[in-house]
Scaffold this active site. Structure first.
Site, short mmCIF file in Angstrom:
data_model
loop_
_atom_site.label_atom_id
_atom_site.label_comp_id
_atom_site.label_asym_id
_atom_site.label_seq_id
_atom_site.Cartn_x
_atom_site.Cartn_y
_atom_site.Cartn_z
N ALA A 198 5.15 -11.01 -8.49
CA ALA A 198 4.48 -9.74 -8.51
C ALA A 198 3.71 -9.64 -9.81
CB ALA A 198 5.63 -8.66 -8.68
N ASP A 199 2.70 -8.73 -9.95
CA ASP A 199 1.70 -8.56 -11.09
C ASP A 199 2.15 -7.03 -11.52
OD1 ASP A 199 -0.79 -10.30 -11.43
OD2 ASP A 199 0.15 -10.68 -9.63
N ARG A 200 2.59 -6.28 -10.62
CA ARG A 200 3.16 -4.90 -11.07
C ARG A 200 3.93 -4.17 -9.89
NH1 ARG A 200 0.32 -1.23 -14.97
NH2 ARG A 200 -1.18 -2.82 -15.15
N ALA A 220 2.50 -4.60 -6.51
CA ALA A 220 0.96 -5.36 -6.42
C ALA A 220 1.21 -6.81 -6.51
CB ALA A 220 0.12 -4.66 -7.53
#
Length: 379
Positions: A258-260, A268
């Site tokens: 995950a990036d966010r 995201a």
């Protein structure tokens, strides 16, 4: 940034899987655009080099981006000569550099989170320090602590994830993963790939499947590279083959990085993750996100608030993620988002460095409550 092809200077046997080589005053980043055919490290002399390395995908993966950014400025601070200013001036200098580094890739929350924490450190020190050098030293030490903590965090994710999957899914597991979430995307070991490594170490992994992850091919170039290096039984598939793989009954679970992650669990991650989650839901396969708590952004209520980075059209028009020859017709329009957002209702659980966040009785995540209680041991 200058390339370094040498294999000396204290490299260990598995140095090709180290995205970050650091010692105080010196930073080298593995140029992941050249993998798997070449192993080349670039010397990073300061924040400007760090920004370019992150933006140009020399280094990628949310945790690695944050660490690389922090250390690039640490190297600049260590080697800084002739700075004439107060401790407050030093703090302002570092804070401006951190803001600049955050602009390199805005979607990954780890980078902005690291910058925020480092700013807090330097502002606190500056309030009592009499010399600018004291502030620079505090920044360097705080950056180095982040490097060490990232490796420990990744190993905790691997341990929690492996235990949970063996209890809740089955004892012999085949995993599908997307993009690259291993040693090359972090300071070491990995998040989603860290879970796969832990399962393999415990003899519970039947097979790992990795997607190509177009258009930059992080799966075929990087994840496959790591899996082969570690002698983990693994198979590479085309992105478009994922649904067929699930239909054939070859996968027990999907794990991505995950990036966010927002407060409601929307996530995201690399473009194509959403498609995998939809397919997994259709086939009744559990879908997990593996990420440290630093990837969770409670300031955003849902994925609708996430800024999605769009990459150059060249990555689609040319082979090798934009680095090779042209393969598409000139004049065609291109839409190339780097990430997509997977809704929380498609996610089974979030594997963190404090345990696995599962849904409440009403079928939603209460991530804020979980984080508030994260000082204990949960899984």
């Amino acid at each position: 940034m200058a390339p370094d092809f040498s294999c000396s200077d204290g490299l260990v046997e598995d140095t090709s899987l180290q995205s970050i080589r650091y010692k105080r005053g010196s930073l080298q980043l593995l140029d992941q655009r050249r993998l798997p055919l070449e192993t080349v490290y670039l010397d990073i002399f300061g924040a400007t080099d760090g920004w370019a390395a992150i933006r140009d995908m020399v280094v990628r993966g949310a945790p690695a981006i944050a660490i690389a950014a922090a250390l690039s400025l640490a190297v600049e601070a260590y080697n800084l000569e002739g700075f004439a200013g107060t401790s407050s001036d030093a703090a302002s200098f570092l804070a401006e550099k951190l803001d600049y580094l955050v602009s390199s890739r805005p979607t990954a929350v780890n980078l902005s989170d690291a910058a925020k924490k480092l700013k807090e450190v330097i502002l606190e020190v500056a309030s009592t320090a009499s010399e600018d050098r004291t502030v620079f030293q505090a920044y360097i030490e705080a950056s180095e602590i982040m490097l060490k903590e990232d490796v420990a965090s990744n190993k905790a994710i691997g341990s929690y994830g492996a235990s949970f999957l063996q209890r809740q899914v089955c004892t012999s597991i085949s995993i599908l993963t997307h993009c690259n979430t291993g040693s090359l995307a972090t300071a070491g070991y990995g998040t989603a790939l860290g879970v796969i490594r832990a399962l393999h170490a415990e003899g519970a992994l039947e097979r790992a499947y990795c997607t190509e992850t177009r258009p930059f091919n992080q799966g075929s170039r990087l994840t496959a590279f790591e899996l082969v290096h570690d002698n983990i039984p693994a198979t590479l598939i085309a992105d478009s083959a994922a649904a067929a793989l699930m239909q054939a009954g070859k996968v027990n679970a999907v794990i991505v990085g995950a990036d966010r992650v927002t407060a409601n669990g929307d996530t995201a991650n690399k473009i194509g993750t959403y498609s995998l989650a939809v397919s997994a839901k259709h086939h009744g396969i559990p879908f997990f996100v593996a990420a440290p708590l630093t990837s969770i952004d409670l300031s955003l209520s849902s994925g609708k608030d996430i800024i999605i980075e769009e990459r150059s059209e060249k990555e689609l028009l040319h082979s090798r993620g934009g680095l090779g020859e042209q393969v598409a017709a000139s004049g065609i329009s291109v839409w190339n988002p780097a990430f997509d957002v997977t809704p929380a209702n498609l996610i089974t659980g979030v594997i963190t460095d404090k345990g696995v966040i599962t849904k409440t009785r009403v079928g939603t995540f209460d991530i804020k409550e979980y984080i508030q209680q994260a000082s204990g041991s949960f899984c």
